[in-house]
Design an enzyme around this catalytic site. Structure first.
Site, PDB file in Angstrom:
ATOM      1  N   SER A  49       0.860  -1.115   0.024  1.00  0.00           N
ATOM      2  CA  SER A  49       0.082   0.020   0.062  1.00  0.00           C
ATOM      3  C   SER A  49       0.895   1.197  -0.137  1.00  0.00           C
ATOM      4  CB  SER A  49      -0.983  -0.026   1.092  1.00  0.00           C
ATOM      5  OG  SER A  49      -2.255   0.874   0.875  1.00  0.00           O
ATOM      6  N   ASP A  55     -10.027  -3.381  -5.296  1.00  0.00           N
ATOM      7  CA  ASP A  55      -9.304  -2.584  -4.287  1.00  0.00           C
ATOM      8  C   ASP A  55     -10.150  -1.238  -4.504  1.00  0.00           C
ATOM      9  OD1 ASP A  55      -7.792  -1.263  -2.493  1.00  0.00           O
ATOM     10  OD2 ASP A  55      -6.092  -2.460  -3.188  1.00  0.00           O
ATOM     11  N   HIS A 105      -7.991  -4.878  -1.321  1.00  0.00           N
ATOM     12  CA  HIS A 105      -6.873  -4.697  -0.754  1.00  0.00           C
ATOM     13  C   HIS A 105      -6.112  -5.346   0.128  1.00  0.00           C
ATOM     14  CE1 HIS A 105      -4.120  -0.998  -0.276  1.00  0.00           C
ATOM     15  NE2 HIS A 105      -4.141  -1.226   1.099  1.00  0.00           N
TER      16      HIS A 105
END
Length: 692
Positions: free
Chosen positions: A544, A630, A665
């Site tokens: 991320s 995501d 995610h």
């Protein structure tokens, strides 16, 4: 000798983008589906041309890693062998009931359970049954009603973090007709056990409204609160005493809390203190007083105040626990007789118990130098028992019940590693790297005792450095598959986290964001300089915002690394921050800057955005992951990055993109499905380093 697999080549469709009299060319902008919101919720609706490209990338990933299949299988067997498959949490008492979760042997998802005084188990929710035949399933949260009659729970069916709240009647075992869609996973019961406060998202996937739902009622649920600022997150909660329901609105640096009586959920919420830019606070209640954890009053690392229950204006706040620069108060937990706070200083956490009767306080002692702790709120307000969890690189997670009056602890659970684990066989240590501006950057290391690091030792260096999130040394059975093969595992506690206080965060965001990257590079160079590893023996890893760190560092110093892994990486930073329609863009402006309105922010982000700075140079072997569903880092960011790397990188190091076509995610929802991805990641790393 078979031919090497040929990677797919993304079509180039140059688009000119101009801001602040500066024009960029984005040749891969077409990889963003114009209907991405629909595709996020239903991956089958993804544009066919984009799907074809992502599927081709997955096929190439399979082809280029075909010779690691046996290694992946061995790793998966190891990883699964370290999990107790029928594991269970330590029960938490609420009145006459004890609530806990557990897994069945071979199960992917948890079962939520309780038992009464007789000890007979009641399964409240069977995650495996709920997930049957689903491409994706994740339980976002669950909470039983105060009278123990109902269980409300939130389900994500696509990985897009769009939840449906359902309610089960625990007397009949059947779900009620009440179903609430387009929610996030934040909801709370009122004291009447038939009213729920919940948060609903808008078309841009942002928490926008708090509604009140009464079981059995039809028609639109009454609106309780509407957030007008697109940059603020929204959630609901309850104070530890159970007397008040809370509505919390915040961005990364500012907060505002509303409260209403839990026994009167139709009451109009009262603002505790109006929002002021840069001021954060959280509240709890006890007796006739409020307790406030806040950075107001030049308390950058936070202080704890009290205020009268009926007069909580900021000028009435009185300091109970003073601010100490460099000692960050991360959180507080309030009981009738005690105030517990969790602190962090120089990447070392501690728990402090404050007796409210006379102000006497003490810290709970821990023997290791590098470790992680966490508080558990539980359900009881009137108790002397505090529950906390402890672990370190070497010590599996331990759950303790701590008697705050007697100052004694009782071990309630130690994480079991069925395949075996000897903490004495491993070493955890801390060293310091010197950043270019002279700052001391803590680095935590973990290795086998019989494999002391040397110049040829492969070393995985993990980094994150954003949003004030601190990564502390904790136990992960998965890491043993690397460490037992001679890899040293390290965490660089770079600026952007709060390991050394709020200043550490402040100096790793906005105009000072480049410090995050230079801290990481300094950590790598220190590890090489001290002979803990060697140039080309380092593996860069982050996910991320940590994936952005990996991307930025690879652009600056690719020769340091022998391989890199970027999980769902935030790499198209400038384009994302320029698009205010994306779910997280307005909330992220306090972190990175707003390049739409601020020319300085535009060129600053441009200077480090990984996608915008891909150069014609050799990059190390790189594994990149993405998820079609995501909402945080949209799939096209890593896809575009890999496409541009392929077009510009020199050399023949493999650049591998794996896109999960049915998850978001956090990756796949099942625990063993997740381990399959870990096995793929580790196999890639080991093969890149020549380790079988």
């Amino acid at each position: 000798m078979p031919d090497r697999p040929v990677p797919p080549v993304a079509l180039r469709r140059p688009v000119e983008i101009t801001h602040h009299d500066h024009t960029r060319v984005d040749e891969y902008a077409w990889l963003r589906d114009p209907d991405w919101r629909e595709a996020m919720r239903d991956p089958d609706r993804l544009d066919p041309a984009i799907r074809e490209y992502l599927v081709a990338e997955n096929a190439y990933a399979d082809a280029v890693t075909v010779d690691t299949r046996a290694l992946e299988s061995a790793l998966f067997t190891e990883l699964r062998g370290r999990i107790r498959e029928d594991d269970a949490s330590v029960p938490l008492r609420d009145g006459t009931w004890y609530y806990y979760s557990r897994y069945r042997e071979g199960g992917q998802h948890p079962l939520l359970c309780r038992r009464g005084a007789e000890g007979d188990e009641q399964v409240l929710l069977d995650g495996d049954a709920e997930a049957a035949d689903a491409a994706y399933f994740r339980l976002g949260g669950a909470e039983h009603s105060p009278d123990h009659r109902y269980l409300a729970y939130a389900v994500d069916a696509a990985g897009a973090e769009v939840f449906e709240i359902r309610v089960c009647d625990l007397e009949t075992g059947e779900d009620l007709p009440d179903r609430i869609g387009d929610c996030n996973a934040s909801f709370v019961w009122a004291a009447d056990s038939c009213t729920l406060l919940y948060t609903r998202i808008d078309g841009d996937h942002r928490s926008r409204w708090v509604h009140r739902h009464t079981l059995g009622e039809r028609g639109p649920d009454p609106l309780v609160y509407e957030e007008q600022d697109a940059g603020f997150f929204l959630g609901v909660d309850k104070t530890e005493s159970g007397r008040y329901l809370l509505i919390d609105s915040h961005d990364h640096t500012t907060s505002e809390v509303y409260y209403l009586p839990a026994d009167d959920p139709s009451a109009r919420p009262t603002v505790f203190a109006p929002r002021r830019a840069g001021t954060e606070y959280g509240i709890a209640d006890r007796g006739e007083a409020w307790y406030i954890l806040t950075n107001a009053g030049d308390a950058e690392d936070f202080r704890i105040c009290t205020a009268p229950l009926d007069d909580h204006a900021p000028e009435r706040w009185r300091t109970l626990v003073a601010h100490e620069p460099g000692r960050l108060i991360q959180g507080m937990l309030l009981f009738r007789d005690y105030l517990v706070r969790q602190e962090l200083q120089d990447a070392v956490p501690r728990i402090v118990v404050h007796r409210l009767e006379d102000g006497a306080e003490h810290a709970i002692e821990f023997s290791e130098a590098c470790y992680s702790v966490g508080l558990s709120a539980g359900f009881e307000f009137v108790t002397d028992t505090l529950r906390f969890a402890y672990s370190s690189f070497t010590t599996p997670a331990e759950v303790y019940d701590y008697d705050m009056a007697a100052r004694t602890r009782t071990l309630r659970k130690r994480q079991e590693v069925p395949s075996g684990h000897d903490p004495a066989a491993y070493v955890s240590e801390r060293l310091t790297a010197l950043a270019p501006d002279g700052e001391a950057v803590p680095v935590s290391l973990f290795h086998r005792r019989d494999c002391p690091p040397g110049p040829d030792t492969p070393l995985l260096l993990y980094g994150y450095g954003a949003y004030g999130i601190s990564d502390l040394p904790s136990f992960s059975p998965n890491r043993l598959s690397l460490v037992d093969r001679g890899v040293t595992y390290a965490i660089a506690h770079v600026r952007g986290g709060m390991e050394r206080g709020y200043r550490w965060y402040r100096e790793g965001r906005m105009a000072d964001k480049p410090n995050t990257f230079s801290d990481y590079i300094a950590s790598a160079e220190t590890l090489i300089g001290e002979g803990r590893t060697g140039r080309g023996r380092l593996i860069a890893h982050g996910g991320s915002a940590g994936g952005m760190l990996v991307g930025a560092v690879l652009n600056q110093r690719p020769e340091l690394f022998g391989a890199a892994v970027a999980d769902v990486p935030f790499v198209d930073v400038l384009n994302t921050m320029l698009d205010e329609t994306l779910p997280l863009t307005p909330p992220e402006w306090p972190e990175w800057g707003n390049p739409l309105d601020d020319e300085t922010a535009y060129f600053r982000i441009l200077s480090y955005s990984p996608y915008d700075n891909v150069a014609e140079q050799a990059y190390p072997p790189l594994l990149v992951t993405a998820g079609v569903s995501d909402p945080r880092v949209t799939y096209w960011e890593p896809a575009k990055w890999v496409a541009r790397l392929r077009a510009r990188a020199t050399g023949d190091a493999p650049l591998v993109l794996r896109t999960n076509m049915s998850a978001g995610h956090g990756g796949p929802g099942g625990r063993f499905q997740y381990l399959e991805e870990v096995a793929q990641r580790y196999a890639f790393i080991l093969r890149a380093l020549g380790i079988e």
